[in-house]
Scaffold this motif. Structure first.
Motif, short mmCIF file in Angstrom:
data_model
loop_
_atom_site.label_atom_id
_atom_site.label_comp_id
_atom_site.label_asym_id
_atom_site.label_seq_id
_atom_site.Cartn_x
_atom_site.Cartn_y
_atom_site.Cartn_z
N SER A 169 0.86 -1.18 0.00
CA SER A 169 0.00 0.00 0.00
C SER A 169 0.89 1.23 0.00
O SER A 169 2.05 1.18 0.42
N TYR A 170 0.36 2.33 -0.49
CA TYR A 170 1.15 3.56 -0.63
C TYR A 170 0.32 4.75 -0.18
O TYR A 170 -0.86 4.86 -0.52
N ALA A 171 0.95 5.64 0.59
CA ALA A 171 0.30 6.88 1.00
C ALA A 171 1.36 7.88 1.42
O ALA A 171 2.29 7.54 2.17
N ASN A 172 1.25 9.10 0.91
CA ASN A 172 2.09 10.22 1.36
C ASN A 172 3.58 9.91 1.29
O ASN A 172 4.34 10.23 2.21
N GLY A 173 4.01 9.29 0.20
CA GLY A 173 5.43 9.04 0.01
C GLY A 173 5.97 7.82 0.71
O GLY A 173 7.17 7.55 0.63
N VAL A 174 5.10 7.05 1.38
CA VAL A 174 5.55 5.90 2.16
C VAL A 174 4.95 4.62 1.60
O VAL A 174 3.74 4.52 1.38
N LEU A 175 5.81 3.63 1.35
CA LEU A 175 5.37 2.30 0.92
C LEU A 175 5.33 1.37 2.13
O LEU A 175 6.31 1.25 2.86
N THR A 176 4.21 0.71 2.33
CA THR A 176 4.10 -0.37 3.30
C THR A 176 4.05 -1.67 2.50
O THR A 176 3.18 -1.84 1.63
N VAL A 177 4.99 -2.58 2.77
CA VAL A 177 5.14 -3.75 1.91
C VAL A 177 5.45 -4.99 2.74
O VAL A 177 6.20 -4.95 3.71
N GLY A 178 4.81 -6.09 2.36
CA GLY A 178 5.12 -7.36 2.97
C GLY A 178 6.53 -7.79 2.64
O GLY A 178 7.04 -7.54 1.54
N ALA A 179 7.19 -8.46 3.57
CA ALA A 179 8.62 -8.79 3.42
C ALA A 179 8.88 -9.79 2.30
O ALA A 179 10.02 -9.94 1.86
N GLY A 180 7.85 -10.47 1.80
CA GLY A 180 8.05 -11.45 0.74
C GLY A 180 7.94 -10.88 -0.66
O GLY A 180 8.11 -11.62 -1.64
N ALA A 181 7.66 -9.59 -0.80
CA ALA A 181 7.49 -8.99 -2.12
C ALA A 181 8.80 -9.02 -2.91
O ALA A 181 9.88 -8.87 -2.34
N ARG A 182 8.68 -9.21 -4.23
CA ARG A 182 9.84 -9.23 -5.12
C ARG A 182 10.06 -7.84 -5.71
O ARG A 182 9.13 -7.04 -5.86
N LEU A 183 11.30 -7.56 -6.10
CA LEU A 183 11.66 -6.20 -6.50
C LEU A 183 10.87 -5.70 -7.70
O LEU A 183 10.45 -4.55 -7.72
N TYR A 184 10.70 -6.55 -8.72
CA TYR A 184 9.98 -6.03 -9.87
C TYR A 184 8.55 -5.65 -9.49
O TYR A 184 8.03 -4.60 -9.90
N ASP A 185 7.90 -6.48 -8.69
CA ASP A 185 6.53 -6.19 -8.28
C ASP A 185 6.46 -4.90 -7.48
O ASP A 185 5.50 -4.12 -7.62
N VAL A 186 7.45 -4.65 -6.64
CA VAL A 186 7.50 -3.41 -5.87
C VAL A 186 7.61 -2.21 -6.79
O VAL A 186 6.89 -1.21 -6.66
N HIS A 187 8.53 -2.28 -7.77
CA HIS A 187 8.71 -1.16 -8.69
C HIS A 187 7.47 -0.94 -9.55
O HIS A 187 7.08 0.20 -9.81
N ALA A 188 6.84 -2.02 -10.00
CA ALA A 188 5.64 -1.89 -10.82
C ALA A 188 4.51 -1.25 -10.02
O ALA A 188 3.75 -0.41 -10.55
N PHE A 189 4.39 -1.60 -8.75
CA PHE A 189 3.37 -1.00 -7.90
C PHE A 189 3.64 0.49 -7.69
O PHE A 189 2.75 1.33 -7.86
N LEU A 190 4.87 0.84 -7.35
CA LEU A 190 5.20 2.24 -7.09
C LEU A 190 5.10 3.10 -8.35
O LEU A 190 4.84 4.31 -8.26
N ASP A 191 5.31 2.49 -9.50
CA ASP A 191 5.24 3.25 -10.75
C ASP A 191 3.87 3.88 -10.95
O ASP A 191 3.77 4.93 -11.60
N ARG A 192 2.84 3.29 -10.40
CA ARG A 192 1.49 3.87 -10.50
C ARG A 192 1.42 5.25 -9.86
O ARG A 192 0.58 6.08 -10.22
N TYR A 193 2.30 5.48 -8.90
CA TYR A 193 2.28 6.74 -8.15
C TYR A 193 3.44 7.66 -8.52
O TYR A 193 3.65 8.69 -7.87
N GLY A 194 4.21 7.27 -9.54
CA GLY A 194 5.35 8.07 -9.93
C GLY A 194 6.48 8.01 -8.91
O GLY A 194 7.28 8.94 -8.81
N ARG A 195 6.57 6.91 -8.19
CA ARG A 195 7.57 6.78 -7.12
C ARG A 195 8.44 5.55 -7.37
O ARG A 195 8.17 4.69 -8.22
N SER A 196 9.51 5.43 -6.60
CA SER A 196 10.45 4.32 -6.73
C SER A 196 11.14 4.09 -5.39
O SER A 196 10.82 4.75 -4.38
N LEU A 197 12.07 3.15 -5.38
CA LEU A 197 12.95 2.89 -4.24
C LEU A 197 14.35 2.66 -4.77
O LEU A 197 14.53 2.13 -5.87
N PRO A 198 15.37 3.01 -4.01
CA PRO A 198 16.73 2.61 -4.39
C PRO A 198 16.92 1.13 -4.07
O PRO A 198 16.93 0.74 -2.90
#
Length: 494
Positions: free
Chosen positions: A141-170
């Motif tokens: 889930s995403y709100a106000n610049g913060v991603l809350t994510v389950g520890a089992g998520a894979r990197l591509y899925d995380v980036h694809a999710f954040l892309d909806r909001y114009g955001r990313s992670l290093p």
């Protein structure tokens, strides 16, 4: 163990061809074909009630000989297929993780978590112990610049999710690496200099410790555990179930690939070292020296500019080297296009390999550079492939984040990853040859090496060499939260 690795080794699509490059760590291994095994303990009066344990789970328990077990215990690296856990829990809830830890503790079983399964030494499996697979805990889930994510998520899925909001992670680039393993060991990637490590973005996390207690961790709650988990590596102190991470802009990236001739390798390394120290934090480039089976070595840099234009960053690297590249390519990509490009797609096949690392405390002198190049040339001269991959640090990664961090390499220049691809089930001769070459790499740069990167953990290196000045405090935190050493492998803090 391997970040890959990127951990973390990854795939880069360059000019239509896929070339093996490590941008952040996409893989892992134990010495030879030996399997990690549970430490001996006192006899248990009653055999573990596996059937009763399985019935009480929301998820599923897999046991040796049962349907689905062979696939359930597989890791990214097929070399570890022979490691046979006593049971594999596919956790469907936090309650499953708590029950798994308590079951392991009661029955004196070593308990290891598995997310992406990319550990370089196969540390997310354990012979006769209990593997807890958290891969199904991947909600986001995403709100106000913060991603809350389950520890089992894979990197591509995380980036694809954040892309909806114009955001990313290093992060690293290997698409199937789990966010937990990468972040807990640090997490290097193309944004390291601009925005720091993956672990530096952790604002808080939830973790099940060895007593089965579900604990929040932040700068104000269990602050010592929060410090230790950010850089202390996975599988040492508990099983993290979720993270809250501060995100970064997901804008366009400029990318470049530069190539030089074999005879220019030493000059390229010298110039890259200057780039790593002096280039603006918006610029990043890693350097690849690839031994090829035809007896030659390839020398190339893969670079990124967060400004969206890579030409200035590439020109600066060339100016530091003093030699214009013989091959130059440039592109500009959106956030998700760059993720796919650098990761070689949206997934990654299981891959055999062995690897190791050296953290460079500062620039290598001429004799060390010569020895490094000589090691790669020797591998090529023997008709075998391998890679020495140099990733820069500095910039934001040199700054200690809010709440502190066990990551010990803030002042270091960069990290060398020594990588050898192997068959899925290599012969002892080919494995030993690969490990021998990695050892020769360690010897070549010994004068400049400060230790190793824990996401590239390898056999034969002292555990404390991954933690440097943080090791003593990490041992104190380990004794506090896991006094019975429930989370134990040959590569963990004890």
């Amino acid at each position: 163990m391997p970040v890959m690795p990127v951990d973390r080794r990854t795939l880069l699509k360059a000019g239509g061809a896929l070339a093996a490059v490590t941008i952040a760590g996409c893989t892992d291994s134990p010495s030879g074909h030996a399997s990690p095994s549970a430490p001996p303990g006192p006899d248990v009066a009653v055999a573990p009630d596996w059937a009763g344990f399985g019935r009480g789970l929301d998820g599923r328990l897999y046991r040796p000989g049962g349907s689905g077990y062979a696939a359930a215990h597989q890791l990214f690296n097929p070399r570890f297929d022979s490691v046979q856990p006593g049971g594999v829990v596919k956790a469907a809830s936090i309650a499953d993780i708590r029950e798994s830890v308590l079951f392991a503790r009661k029955n004196r079983l070593t308990c290891v978590p598995k997310a992406g399964g990319h550990s370089y030494v196969g540390a997310s499996s354990i012979a006769n112990g209990l593997m807890v697979d958290i891969g199904n805990l991947r909600s986001m889930s995403y709100a106000n610049g913060v991603l809350t994510v389950g520890a089992g998520a894979r990197l591509y899925d995380v980036h694809a999710f954040l892309d909806r909001y114009g955001r990313s992670l290093p992060t690293g680039t290997c698409p199937t690496v789990g966010v937990a393993g990468l972040a807990l060991g640090g997490g290097m990637g193309v944004h390291t200099r601009a925005y720091g490590l993956t672990g530096d973005r952790i604002m808080s996390m939830q973790v099940v410790t060895a007593d089965g207690v579900f604990r929040p961790c932040s700068p104000t709650q269990n602050a010592d555990l929060f410090w230790a988990l950010r850089g202390g590596g996975g599988g040492n102190l508990g099983i993290v179930t979720s993270f809250r991470l501060s995100t970064i802009p997901g804008g366009k990236l400029g990318l470049f690939i530069l190539k030089w001739t074999q005879s220019q390798a030493a000059a390229v390394i010298r110039g890259w070292q200057r780039f790593a120290r002096e280039a603006p934090t918006s610029s990043w480039a890693n350097l690849h020296l690839d031994a090829r089976s035809d007896g030659t070595i390839a020398v190339r840099a893969v670079g990124v500019s967060t400004t969206g234009s890579a030409t200035a960053a590439a020109a600066q690297l060339e100016s530091f080297i003093g030699i214009r590249a013989s091959s130059r390519s440039f592109s500009q990509k959106s956030h998700l296009e760059a993720v796919r490009f650098l990761g070689g797609g949206t997934s990654s096949p299981r891959t055999g390999f062995t690897a190791g690392s050296d953290v460079l405390r500062g620039p290598m002198d001429a004799s060390t550079i010569s020895a490094l190049v000589g090691a790669v040339k020797a591998r090529a001269g023997a008709g075998m492939t391998a890679s020495a991959i140099l990733d820069p640090l500095g910039g934001q990664a040199a700054k200690v984040p809010t709440g502190g961090s066990a990551w010990p390499w803030r002042s270091s220049l960069g990290v060398i990853q020594w990588y050898v691809g192997l068959a899925a089930h290599p012969t002892a001769a080919s494995y030993n040859s690969a490990r021998s070459w990695i050892t020769s790499g360690h010897r070549a740069v010994a004068k400049a090496s400060a230790g190793g990167y824990v996401n590239y953990v390898e056999p034969g290196r002292a555990i404390q060499s991954y933690y440097a000045s943080s090791f003593a405090r990490l041992k104190t935190v380990k004794r506090k939260y896991d006094p019975a050493n429930v989370f134990h492998t040959p590569y963990s803090i004890s």
